[in-house]
Design a protein around this motif. Structure first.
Motif, PDB file in Angstrom:
ATOM      1  N   ALA A  67       0.718  -1.077  -0.051  1.00 45.51           N
ATOM      2  CA  ALA A  67      -0.149  -0.018   0.015  1.00 45.51           C
ATOM      3  C   ALA A  67       0.887   1.328   0.067  1.00 45.51           C
ATOM      4  O   ALA A  67       0.291   2.323  -0.526  1.00 45.51           O
ATOM      5  N   LEU A 141      -7.406   9.188   7.051  1.00 49.84           N
ATOM      6  CA  LEU A 141      -8.658   8.461   7.283  1.00 49.84           C
ATOM      7  C   LEU A 141      -8.820   7.601   5.833  1.00 49.84           C
ATOM      8  O   LEU A 141      -9.892   7.992   5.419  1.00 49.84           O
ATOM      9  N   GLY A 142      -8.023   7.147   5.459  1.00 50.07           N
ATOM     10  CA  GLY A 142      -7.925   6.662   4.178  1.00 50.07           C
ATOM     11  C   GLY A 142      -8.580   4.946   4.217  1.00 50.07           C
ATOM     12  O   GLY A 142      -9.118   4.565   5.387  1.00 50.07           O
ATOM     13  N   GLY A 145      -6.960   3.732   7.582  1.00 49.27           N
ATOM     14  CA  GLY A 145      -7.548   4.532   8.732  1.00 49.27           C
ATOM     15  C   GLY A 145      -8.911   4.190   9.175  1.00 49.27           C
ATOM     16  O   GLY A 145      -9.128   3.766  10.194  1.00 49.27           O
ATOM     17  N   SER A 163      -7.603  14.546   8.139  1.00 49.27           N
ATOM     18  CA  SER A 163      -6.980  13.989   6.670  1.00 49.27           C
ATOM     19  C   SER A 163      -6.848  15.499   5.998  1.00 49.27           C
ATOM     20  O   SER A 163      -6.714  16.650   6.429  1.00 49.27           O
ATOM     21  N   THR A 165      -8.431  16.181   3.212  1.00 47.05           N
ATOM     22  CA  THR A 165      -9.594  16.965   2.737  1.00 47.05           C
ATOM     23  C   THR A 165     -10.498  16.455   3.756  1.00 47.05           C
ATOM     24  O   THR A 165     -10.496  15.813   4.450  1.00 47.05           O
ATOM     25  N   LYS A 167     -13.852  15.413   5.735  1.00 48.27           N
ATOM     26  CA  LYS A 167     -14.521  14.094   5.786  1.00 48.27           C
ATOM     27  C   LYS A 167     -15.920  14.130   6.543  1.00 48.27           C
ATOM     28  O   LYS A 167     -15.986  15.017   7.724  1.00 48.27           O
ATOM     29  N   LEU A 195      -0.969   8.137   8.144  1.00 52.25           N
ATOM     30  CA  LEU A 195      -0.590   9.062   6.995  1.00 52.25           C
ATOM     31  C   LEU A 195       0.557   8.270   6.044  1.00 52.25           C
ATOM     32  O   LEU A 195       1.228   7.568   6.740  1.00 52.25           O
ATOM     33  N   PRO A 196       0.358   8.749   4.839  1.00 52.06           N
ATOM     34  CA  PRO A 196       1.363   8.255   3.948  1.00 52.06           C
ATOM     35  C   PRO A 196       2.671   9.272   4.199  1.00 52.06           C
ATOM     36  O   PRO A 196       2.406  10.177   4.570  1.00 52.06           O
ATOM     37  N   ARG A 224       4.862   5.107   8.427  1.00 51.62           N
ATOM     38  CA  ARG A 224       6.190   5.355   8.121  1.00 51.62           C
ATOM     39  C   ARG A 224       6.897   6.056   8.853  1.00 51.62           C
ATOM     40  O   ARG A 224       6.463   7.175   9.467  1.00 51.62           O
ATOM     41  N   ASP A 248       5.716   0.730  14.765  1.00 47.55           N
ATOM     42  CA  ASP A 248       5.977  -0.380  13.984  1.00 47.55           C
ATOM     43  C   ASP A 248       6.926  -0.026  12.834  1.00 47.55           C
ATOM     44  O   ASP A 248       7.221  -0.815  12.332  1.00 47.55           O
ATOM     45  N   ILE A 273       5.083  -5.099  11.290  1.00 46.52           N
ATOM     46  CA  ILE A 273       4.314  -5.999  10.954  1.00 46.52           C
ATOM     47  C   ILE A 273       2.847  -5.746  10.936  1.00 46.52           C
ATOM     48  O   ILE A 273       1.850  -6.618  10.993  1.00 46.52           O
ATOM     49  N   TYR A 309       0.647  10.114  -2.897  1.00 45.60           N
ATOM     50  CA  TYR A 309       0.005   8.910  -2.261  1.00 45.60           C
ATOM     51  C   TYR A 309      -1.070   8.519  -3.093  1.00 45.60           C
ATOM     52  O   TYR A 309      -1.427   9.225  -4.007  1.00 45.60           O
TER      53      TYR A 309
HETATM   54  P1  NDP Z   1      -4.873   6.032   1.953  1.00 46.53           P
HETATM   55  O1  NDP Z   1      -4.122   6.809   0.665  1.00 46.53           O
HETATM   56  O2  NDP Z   1      -6.226   5.277   1.753  1.00 46.53           O
HETATM   57  O3  NDP Z   1      -4.987   7.110   2.781  1.00 46.53           O
HETATM   58  C1  NDP Z   1      -4.090   8.072   3.294  1.00 46.53           C
HETATM   59  C2  NDP Z   1      -5.020   9.113   4.118  1.00 46.53           C
HETATM   60  O4  NDP Z   1      -3.924  10.147   4.945  1.00 46.53           O
HETATM   61  C3  NDP Z   1      -6.135  10.075   3.606  1.00 46.53           C
HETATM   62  O5  NDP Z   1      -6.994  10.136   4.497  1.00 46.53           O
HETATM   63  C4  NDP Z   1      -5.396  11.314   3.380  1.00 46.53           C
HETATM   64  O6  NDP Z   1      -6.346  12.493   3.126  1.00 46.53           O
HETATM   65  C5  NDP Z   1      -4.542  11.403   4.529  1.00 46.53           C
HETATM   66  N1  NDP Z   1      -3.381  12.274   3.896  1.00 46.53           N
HETATM   67  C6  NDP Z   1      -2.675  12.258   3.120  1.00 46.53           C
HETATM   68  N2  NDP Z   1      -1.702  13.240   2.986  1.00 46.53           N
HETATM   69  C7  NDP Z   1      -2.104  14.295   4.165  1.00 46.53           C
HETATM   70  C8  NDP Z   1      -1.642  15.230   4.397  1.00 46.53           C
HETATM   71  N3  NDP Z   1      -0.691  16.139   3.969  1.00 46.53           N
HETATM   72  N4  NDP Z   1      -2.386  16.068   5.568  1.00 46.53           N
HETATM   73  C9  NDP Z   1      -3.464  15.340   6.142  1.00 46.53           C
HETATM   74  N5  NDP Z   1      -3.773  14.144   5.658  1.00 46.53           N
HETATM   75  C10 NDP Z   1      -3.093  13.484   4.744  1.00 46.53           C
HETATM   76  O7  NDP Z   1      -3.513   5.164   2.381  1.00 46.53           O
HETATM   77  P2  NDP Z   1      -4.015   3.887   3.411  1.00 46.53           P
HETATM   78  O8  NDP Z   1      -4.743   4.066   4.574  1.00 46.53           O
HETATM   79  O9  NDP Z   1      -4.129   2.946   2.572  1.00 46.53           O
HETATM   80  O10 NDP Z   1      -2.307   3.590   4.192  1.00 46.53           O
HETATM   81  C11 NDP Z   1      -1.639   4.729   4.776  1.00 46.53           C
HETATM   82  C12 NDP Z   1      -0.272   4.346   4.805  1.00 46.53           C
HETATM   83  O11 NDP Z   1      -0.296   3.076   5.748  1.00 46.53           O
HETATM   84  C13 NDP Z   1       0.436   3.922   3.723  1.00 46.53           C
HETATM   85  O12 NDP Z   1       0.824   5.159   2.967  1.00 46.53           O
HETATM   86  C14 NDP Z   1       1.796   3.184   4.167  1.00 46.53           C
HETATM   87  O13 NDP Z   1       2.746   4.236   4.359  1.00 46.53           O
HETATM   88  C15 NDP Z   1       1.437   2.700   5.355  1.00 46.53           C
HETATM   89  N6  NDP Z   1       1.228   1.314   5.646  1.00 46.53           N
HETATM   90  C16 NDP Z   1       1.880   0.611   6.625  1.00 46.53           C
HETATM   91  C17 NDP Z   1       1.823  -0.813   6.879  1.00 46.53           C
HETATM   92  C18 NDP Z   1       2.691  -1.293   7.696  1.00 46.53           C
HETATM   93  O14 NDP Z   1       2.709  -2.701   8.157  1.00 46.53           O
HETATM   94  N7  NDP Z   1       3.042  -0.582   8.855  1.00 46.53           N
HETATM   95  C19 NDP Z   1       1.059  -1.596   5.770  1.00 46.53           C
HETATM   96  C20 NDP Z   1       0.488  -0.752   4.593  1.00 46.53           C
HETATM   97  C21 NDP Z   1       0.548   0.555   4.756  1.00 46.53           C
HETATM   98  P3  NDP Z   1      -7.472  12.304   2.222  1.00 46.53           P
HETATM   99  O15 NDP Z   1      -8.696  11.034   2.503  1.00 46.53           O
HETATM  100  O16 NDP Z   1      -7.919  13.654   2.390  1.00 46.53           O
HETATM  101  O17 NDP Z   1      -6.900  12.221   0.919  1.00 46.53           O
END
Ligand code: NDP
Length: 309
Positions: A67, A141-142, A145, A163, A165, A167, A195-196, A224, A248, A273, A309
């Motif tokens: 992801a 909140l993706g 989240g 987030s 945008t 919600k 967050l990404p 991350r 993690d 993990i 992202y």
């Molecule tokens: P999504 O892209 O579905 O969701 C990302 C969320 O972060 C969205 O709600 C987005 O807002 C918000 N966001 C992004 N940039 C900003 C910002 N600048 N300010 C505020 N909010 C922000 O990602 P996922 O939920 O699928 O995954 C999130 C992260 O989890 C991945 O990017 C990855 O790095 C990590 N991950 C970690 C794993 C692990 O094992 N530790 C496994 C898988 C993923 P908006 O909704 O408005 O776009």
């Protein structure tokens, strides 16, 4: 149809078997440094090298086996101008919900302290923090989240979200953007980072922002490592403003041996993990998307290179 399968760790065979089971009509090919690639329709990769990306300019899409897209986007100009499709939930949402709910409940019900007490033979019920003082703030909140929000609400916690945008999530007070960050943080006791990693979120969890959390705060980072300014967390833990962290992910993985986190009992460490790729679910999702693309239909989870992202 021919699909390239590549992972930097070289563990390709189980992926070949899943593709053979779900897309028997497809030929899968592997790649090694120094080889040239036969023409492929799609690529399914994790941590590809620039030398491989150079050969992917003609694929119809590059699918990722995970992801997170930060490591790939860092390659910048080396990336061919084709759609990049990340994994959607694919079984990771429930794992994130398990991990975060476990960490939150561990803090809320004081299990760590009971484990310590038990080691010393102490039978000593501790006062329970009122739930309304244990506000949880979810950053991000993706796809991953939202299942975490849902899981925590089952226990009756007050959950707030932040987030990029706006919600509208029933029962969750939502904040967004730079203006929403301050009020979001100031009423948060347990901060969960989902967050990404992008240029906007890098080092976002620094002394300044973490210092806005309610005193006696907890941090759970499952997205991350580079979103967290690691020395700042140590400072806030030593000052007592943050009383526990569950991490993690780290700036450098594996977490290096001489790192202060290893010796800090208030930091719980797991080796990246919290949500693992479930191969079968991932391949099924990729197969469905390839079928959609072949039929000229739109697919979700396409990475926005400008947003990161
Ligand atoms: P999504 O892209 O579905 O969701 C990302 C969320 O972060 C969205 O709600 C987005 O807002 C918000 N966001 C992004 N940039 C900003 C910002 N600048 N300010 C505020 N909010 C922000 O990602 P996922 O939920 O699928 O995954 C999130 C992260 O989890 C991945 O990017 C990855 O790095 C990590 N991950 C970690 C794993 C692990 O094992 N530790 C496994 C898988 C993923 P908006 O909704 O408005 O776009």
């Amino acid at each position: 149809m021919r699909i390239l399968l590549y992972r930097a760790d070289g563990v390709i065979e189980p992926w070949v078997r899943e593709f053979a089971a779900l897309m028997p009509q497809v030929e899968t090919v592997a790649w090694k440094e120094g080889q040239s690639l036969p023409p492929c329709d799609y690529a399914v990769v994790w941590s590809p090298e620039p030398a491989l990306l150079d050969q992917l300019a003609h694929v119809r899409a590059i699918f990722l086996m995970g992801a997170g897209v930060d490591a790939l986007l860092k390659l910048g100009a080396a990336l061919p101008p084709v759609p990049i499709v990340r994994l959607g939930d694919a079984g990771m949402g429930v794992q994130m919900a398990e991990y975060v709910a476990h960490a939150v409940l561990r803090y809320f019900r004081r299990f760590e302290e009971y484990e310590q007490q038990a080691r010393h033979g102490a039978w000593n019920p501790l006062p329970q923090t009122p739930k309304e003082e244990f506000t949880i703030g979810i950053m991000g909140l993706g796809r991953l989240g939202l299942p975490v929000v849902e899981a925590l609400r089952v226990f009756g916690f007050t959950v707030r979200g932040w987030s990029r945008t706006p919600k509208d999530i029933p029962g969750v007070e939502c904040f967004h953007g730079a203006d929403g960050l301050d009020p979001f943080l100031r009423a948060t006791r347990v901060l969960v980072c989902m967050l990404p990693l992008t240029p906007d979120t890098s080092n976002l969890l620094d002394r300044h922002n973490l210092g806005k959390l309610l005193p006696g705060a907890y941090l759970i980072n499952v997205s991350r490592g580079a979103i967290l300014a690691e020395p700042d967390l140590m400072t806030l833990i030593r000052s007592g403003h943050i009383v526990g962290a569950t991490l993690d992910v780290f700036r450098h993985e594996p977490l290096p041996a001489p790192h202060p986190f290893w010796n800090e009992p208030r930091i719980a460490i797991t080796p990246h993990i919290s949500a693992l790729t479930i191969r079968h679910d991932a391949v099924r999702q990729i197969a469905e998307k390839i079928t959609a693309l072949e039929n000229g239909q739109p697919v979700g989870d396409i990475v926005d290179r400008d947003l990161g992202y």
